[in-house]
Design an enzyme around this catalytic site. Structure first.
Site, PDB file in Angstrom:
ATOM      1  N   TYR A 124       0.757  -1.394  -0.005  1.00  0.00           N
ATOM      2  CA  TYR A 124       0.243   0.020  -0.008  1.00  0.00           C
ATOM      3  C   TYR A 124       0.870   1.111   0.013  1.00  0.00           C
ATOM      4  O   TYR A 124       1.720   1.320   1.158  1.00  0.00           O
ATOM      5  CB  TYR A 124      -0.713  -0.034   1.027  1.00  0.00           C
ATOM      6  CG  TYR A 124      -1.576   1.555   1.499  1.00  0.00           C
ATOM      7  CD1 TYR A 124      -1.262   1.694   3.342  1.00  0.00           C
ATOM      8  CD2 TYR A 124      -2.663   1.989   0.725  1.00  0.00           C
ATOM      9  CE1 TYR A 124      -1.973   2.743   3.791  1.00  0.00           C
ATOM     10  CE2 TYR A 124      -2.499   3.635   1.580  1.00  0.00           C
ATOM     11  CZ  TYR A 124      -2.317   3.633   2.851  1.00  0.00           C
ATOM     12  OH  TYR A 124      -3.129   4.446   3.153  1.00  0.00           O
ATOM     13  N   ASP A 161      -1.585  -5.998   9.713  1.00  0.00           N
ATOM     14  CA  ASP A 161      -2.523  -5.502   9.075  1.00  0.00           C
ATOM     15  C   ASP A 161      -4.302  -5.955   8.510  1.00  0.00           C
ATOM     16  O   ASP A 161      -3.640  -6.510   7.223  1.00  0.00           O
ATOM     17  CB  ASP A 161      -2.406  -3.527   8.565  1.00  0.00           C
ATOM     18  CG  ASP A 161      -3.240  -3.179   8.302  1.00  0.00           C
ATOM     19  OD1 ASP A 161      -3.974  -3.315   8.586  1.00  0.00           O
ATOM     20  OD2 ASP A 161      -2.575  -1.711   7.742  1.00  0.00           O
ATOM     21  N   ILE A 195      -6.964  -5.142   8.321  1.00  0.00           N
ATOM     22  CA  ILE A 195      -7.850  -4.357   7.737  1.00  0.00           C
ATOM     23  C   ILE A 195      -8.387  -4.974   7.092  1.00  0.00           C
ATOM     24  O   ILE A 195     -10.387  -4.578   6.805  1.00  0.00           O
ATOM     25  CB  ILE A 195      -7.073  -2.713   6.993  1.00  0.00           C
ATOM     26  CG1 ILE A 195      -8.516  -2.477   7.123  1.00  0.00           C
ATOM     27  CG2 ILE A 195      -6.651  -2.868   6.674  1.00  0.00           C
ATOM     28  CD1 ILE A 195      -7.679  -0.552   6.469  1.00  0.00           C
ATOM     29  N   LYS A 246     -12.984  -0.639   5.542  1.00  0.00           N
ATOM     30  CA  LYS A 246     -13.046  -0.968   4.133  1.00  0.00           C
ATOM     31  C   LYS A 246     -14.135  -2.354   4.795  1.00  0.00           C
ATOM     32  O   LYS A 246     -14.667  -2.384   4.084  1.00  0.00           O
ATOM     33  CB  LYS A 246     -11.658  -1.895   4.086  1.00  0.00           C
ATOM     34  CG  LYS A 246     -10.751  -1.649   3.746  1.00  0.00           C
ATOM     35  CD  LYS A 246     -10.803  -0.051   3.377  1.00  0.00           C
ATOM     36  CE  LYS A 246      -9.358   0.928   3.062  1.00  0.00           C
ATOM     37  NZ  LYS A 246      -9.564   2.300   2.246  1.00  0.00           N
TER      38      LYS A 246
END
Lengths: 470, 491
Positions: A145, A230, A232, A272
């Site tokens: 990302y 992470d 998410i 998200k």
């Protein structure tokens, strides 16, 4: 300008990259079905807009939560005063249970080990402040990302050393890649403090396999470093395989209460899975008391608004809602992803097989003039300006191979997605016919473009840009 | 666990930042919080509990706020009236913020400065409360090792907000009671010189106006001289104006924004304002902090940094609607000032009656109380001893001046805007009992062997025969949401 800090005068915020420049173009000419049907379609935005109706229905059925009331009485005053950085207990409990539900209730999360943050942007930065000194490094598998360059490095002074992953094995993390990255850090005189992975992956849309997770846990154990996972997108998994969290692996390896488990930290957010990026709800989960303690104090710099905590504690405590939502979200994501994949196929374009996230990792290597990043950016420019699709070039995600692009699918209607695929198909077909042009004129144009593209790519952007798009 | 911790530090598994005490919360004064949390006052259930006077919250107009929220369901994106906006707001994470939010905040900032100056909505940058705003400004203006000058006494949270993660130093500008703690040119020069001698490059001067903990406002001449001082030195001026609308006294609040135009050749690139809705509107839980800079580059970069502490879009939407209701805002500000003035008068009249001194001031949510004559010796140890008695025996959690870096021992910050009238009366009664017991004891002592002046070492028993009628709907420790224990050092 000496009067400002080096953080201001440098470009370490990373927002001059092409990833963010694509935004500019979109903002100047955004697609609208009626008002601007020839505008640029936003496919660089990893947002989940598919399930708002479910939340709105819930709100209509829950007027107390919606109206910041308890038992019919307004508690606005009390919420307005609540600024305890430990967070609303009911909210952390509900969040912990939601995280458990996403993992099939196979693992437990202790609410007291949750630290709230203003989005995962803040959660990741806070963890860096807690785990790394300026100049120390975290290893990250590529592609990753683009926002990590800002979130992990900008104000913390930490460094990122890439773990190179390649398409030859579906961009999976290998032991040799891990070791190479570690050695590279040592060569650069950077002390490695940990590894950070995004699972499910952004931008790949794939989940880490058990093999990879085991490899990572073994690696950090032997090197005595941290692992940040992470997660998410953990609630945005829609394939047949279930999501395997690093917490699952710790449990399977019977490491739950071990010293190693204190070096494993999970980052989460509701941006998200619930499609609520505007609410700025992020979380750090850590088994290390000192990390929890320090991160909690640091959360003062970005607490979650109390009215948001209250609303979401009610929403997430409703287990009937969460069960239905997670199920329905998965279904809708799957359908939309299929639509994108078929549309790409019709254009003769394939993508990495994936079953998670809000995007696909699309293979356009065959559309490149040459196997270079210059060619990738050339292609990207064409896609933005001519095809009028804002997608994210792999180079902005630090991919080592040119020709890959991240294309999002969950932030638009079915009709818009259809139109986008239609445009792409037309472009590819016209490109195929244009490839019959003589080679000499092609070479001339290529060398001209090489120079101009380099200038264009690296120009400094002085205008503000929209952040936070994963 | 302790052994493991030591081991972890040896291996440097955690950063020094995480393992150290830079957060500032190990200070002894947090005992006051603990004492309150273990035994919080309630007029009926816990009449002998500790009264919280260390919390600078504005609770006097919560009723107006609640009424407005109930009457304006469209301001929420969750109610039937507002839910049509839910999805647009829920996905909105643009760090520019909702335009209507910025416009409403700019307008509010103008109103709280008596409409004497205009604020440009495009210069408004969001942050995680003023806490986040201060840290962002420090990151923008200073490198690790640089310093900001800060007049003492100052808000204890600055030690964390400006220094902890930024590596910036704070250099005190010492102010004295002899002139009402005003900032003098000599003090500024001395501080600047101290920094130079310590090899700390000074990057700016941070003022809080109205002052926390003093409650005083800077007069026009002083403000102008501060702008000139910083301009001449080529350093920044950061004005924390978080208490702007709490000015209720005769001397009006003057914002730094007003004086910029009055100074010829003023370099406004060096002027920045930190603001928040936490005090003026009593909304600390909503985390609305603002960085307002006259420097374009700082605005740009602070905006990028605001990603680390954006205001929840749900809150932006609510605030935009609320602050656009100009009639409500005007009424709110007016009533808030009146009620603050009343509560301030109640406290100070009570203290006057007891012969207890306090710094004359007309703003803020607290008074700066003078208990120097109750100290055994003019030392901070003595101040701490006195403070412990006040917390544990008199059962009032007040903030000792030492925690605010005051140069002279014996001063205490006492908050008054977070309680109702009856609780204030209770607090005053306790102080009355305390001071009269000291009188008695000093009389007894003066008879046989009078050496000490006033001594407070006897145990003080408090007795209240009447239970005061509790004002319905006011700050209730039994609200469904736990009362803000506020471990974050906002004292």
């Amino acid at each position: 300008m000496k009067q400002l800090s080096t953080k201001v005068t440098s470009n370490a915020h990373g927002q001059d990259s092409s990833y963010f420049l694509g935004w500019e173009e979109y903002e100047k000419n955004p697609y609208d079905e009626i008002k601007n049907p020839n505008g640029i379609i936003q496919m660089g935005l990893a947002e989940n807009q598919l399930c708002f109706d479910l939340i709105q229905t819930w709100l209509a059925k829950n007027p107390d939560a919606a109206g910041l009331k308890k038992d019919g009485q307004s508690i606005f005053k009390e919420l307005a005063l609540f600024q305890d950085y430990h967070g609303l207990p009911e909210f952390k409990k509900a969040l912990a249970e939601f995280m458990e539900e996403i993992r099939g209730n196979r693992v437990t999360f202790d609410p007291s080990k949750i630290v709230l943050a203003a989005g995962s942007t803040s959660a990741n930065e806070t963890l860096m402040f807690c785990l790394a000194e300026p100049g120390e490094a975290f290893l990250l598998p590529t592609p990753y990302y683009p926002g990590f360059d800002r979130d992990l490095k900008w104000r913390t002074g930490a460094e990122i050393v890439p773990i190179h992953c390649s398409s030859s094995n579906g961009f999976q993390i290998t032991e040799s890649a891990l070791q190479q990255a570690y050695q590279q850090a040592q060569k650069l005189d950077l002390k490695v403090k940990g590894v950070l992975v995004t699972n499910p992956s952004n931008p790949l849309g794939t989940m880490l396999t058990r093999r990879e997770l085991n490899l990572l846990v073994d690696f950090i154990t032997s090197k005595n470093i941290h692992l940040i996972s992470d997660e998410i997108y953990s609630g945005s998994v829609f394939g047949f395989e279930q999501f395997v969290s690093v917490m699952d692996v710790l449990k399977d390896k019977k490491l739950e209460n071990s010293e190693v488990s204190e070096r494993v930290h999970v980052v989460y957010s509701l941006s998200k899975d619930l499609g609520l990026p505007g609410f700025r709800v992020g979380a750090i989960y850590s088994n290390d008391e000192m990390v929890v303690s320090a991160a909690t104090k640091m959360s003062s710099f970005g607490l979650v608004s109390s009215q948001t905590q209250y609303l979401l504690s009610a929403l997430l405590s409703d287990k009937k809602f969460t069960g239905t939502y997670l199920n329905e979200n998965q279904k809708r994501l799957k359908i939309r992803q299929k639509q994108l994949v078929s549309g790409l196929e019709a254009a003769g374009v394939t993508c990495l097989k994936s079953n998670a996230g809000l995007f696909c990792w699309v293979d356009m290597r065959h559309l490149l003039d040459t196997n270079t990043f210059e060619a990738e950016l050339e292609l990207w420019k064409k896609i933005v300006y001519e095809v009028k699709l804002n997608i994210s070039p792999g180079s902005s995600c630090h991919c080592t191979e040119p020709g890959w692009f991240r294309v999002c699918f969950a932030n638009m209607s079915e009709e818009t997605l259809d139109l986008a695929m239609q445009r792409l198909k037309e472009y590819v077909e016209s490109t195929d016919s244009r490839r019959l042009i003589s080679k000499s004129s092609h070479e001339r144009i290529k060398s001209l473009r090489k120079r101009t593209v380099s200038n264009w790519v690296f120009r400094v952007s002085w205008t503000d840009r929209v952040p936070d798009e994963r | 666990m302790v052994a493991l911790t030591a081991e972890k530090q040896d291996q440097n598994l955690l950063s020094r930042m995480a393992a150290g005490d830079g957060h500032g919360e190990k200070s002894a004064y947090f005992d006051g919080w603990k004492a309150y949390e273990e035994n919080p006052f309630h007029p009926i259930d816990r009449p002998d509990g500790v009264i919280q006077m260390g919390l600078a919250e504005n609770q006097l107009c919560g009723d107006l706020m609640r009424k407005w929220v109930l009457e304006h369901p469209e301001a929420s994106i969750c109610t039937a009236e507002g839910v049509n906006q839910f999805s647009d707001i829920a996905i909105f994470q643009d760090y520019h913020g909702l335009p209507e939010f910025r416009q409403a905040v700019a307008k509010f900032m103008e109103k709280t400065r008596n409409n004497k100056v205009k604020f440009d909505p495009d210069r408004i940058v969001m942050s995680g409360g003023a806490t986040g705003a201060h840290e962002t400004v420090a990151f923008c203006l200073a490198n690790p090792g640089d310093g900001f000058l800060v007049p003492t006494p100052y808000y204890p949270g600055f030690d964390r907000d400006l220094r902890w993660r930024t590596g910036v130093n704070l250099v005190p500008v010492t102010c004295h009671s002899s002139n009402g703690f005003k900032i003098t040119a000599e003090a500024l020069d001395a501080a600047y010189e101290n920094a130079r001698v310590s090899n700390i490059p000074v990057k700016g001067l941070l003022i809080t106006n109205p002052s926390n903990p003093l409650g005083t406002t800077l007069d026009r001449d002083c403000l102008k001289s501060l702008v000139k001082f910083t301009n001449d030195k080529g350093i920044h001026l950061i004005a924390d104006e978080i208490y702007a609308a709490t000015s209720f006294g005769e001397s009006e609040f003057i914002s730094v924004a007003e004086v910029i135009d009055e100074i010829p050749d003023c370099n406004s690139d060096l002027i920045h304002i930190v603001y928040s809705l936490s005090k003026d509107m009593g909304l600390p839980g909503l985390r609305v902090g603002i960085v307002y800079s006259y420097n374009d580059r700082v605005v740009q970069i602070a905006r990028k940094m605001s990603s680390f502490g954006l205001v929840s879009s749900q809150t932006q939407h609510l605030i935009a609607k609320m602050l656009s209701d100009e009639d409500f805002v005007d009424e709110f500000i007016r009533k808030s000032k009146l009620r603050l003035a009343e509560r301030h008068a109640e406290l100070t009249t009570g203290l006057d009656g007891l012969g207890i001194g306090w710094l004359k001031a007309g703003a803020g949510l607290f008074i700066w109380m003078d208990l120097r004559n109750l100290l055994k010796t003019a030392t901070f140890d003595s101040e701490m001893e006195l403070w412990r008695v006040i917390v544990h025996k008199v059962k009032l959690n007040v903030s000792p001046g030492g925690s605010c870096h005051c140069h002279e021992p014996g001063w205490f910050r006492v908050c008054f805007a977070n309680m109702d009238y009856q609780t204030m009366e209770t607090a005053l009664e306790r102080i009355r009992v305390f001071t009269s017991q000291i009188e008695e004891e000093s009389l007894i002592l003066t008879k046989p062997m009078a050496k000490k002046k006033k001594c407070w070492q006897s145990s003080l028993r408090l007795s209240f025969k009447d239970t005061r009628r509790f004002e319905e709907g006011f700050f209730s420790p039994h609200s469904p949401v736990p009362p803000s224990p506020l471990v974050r050092a906002q004292i």
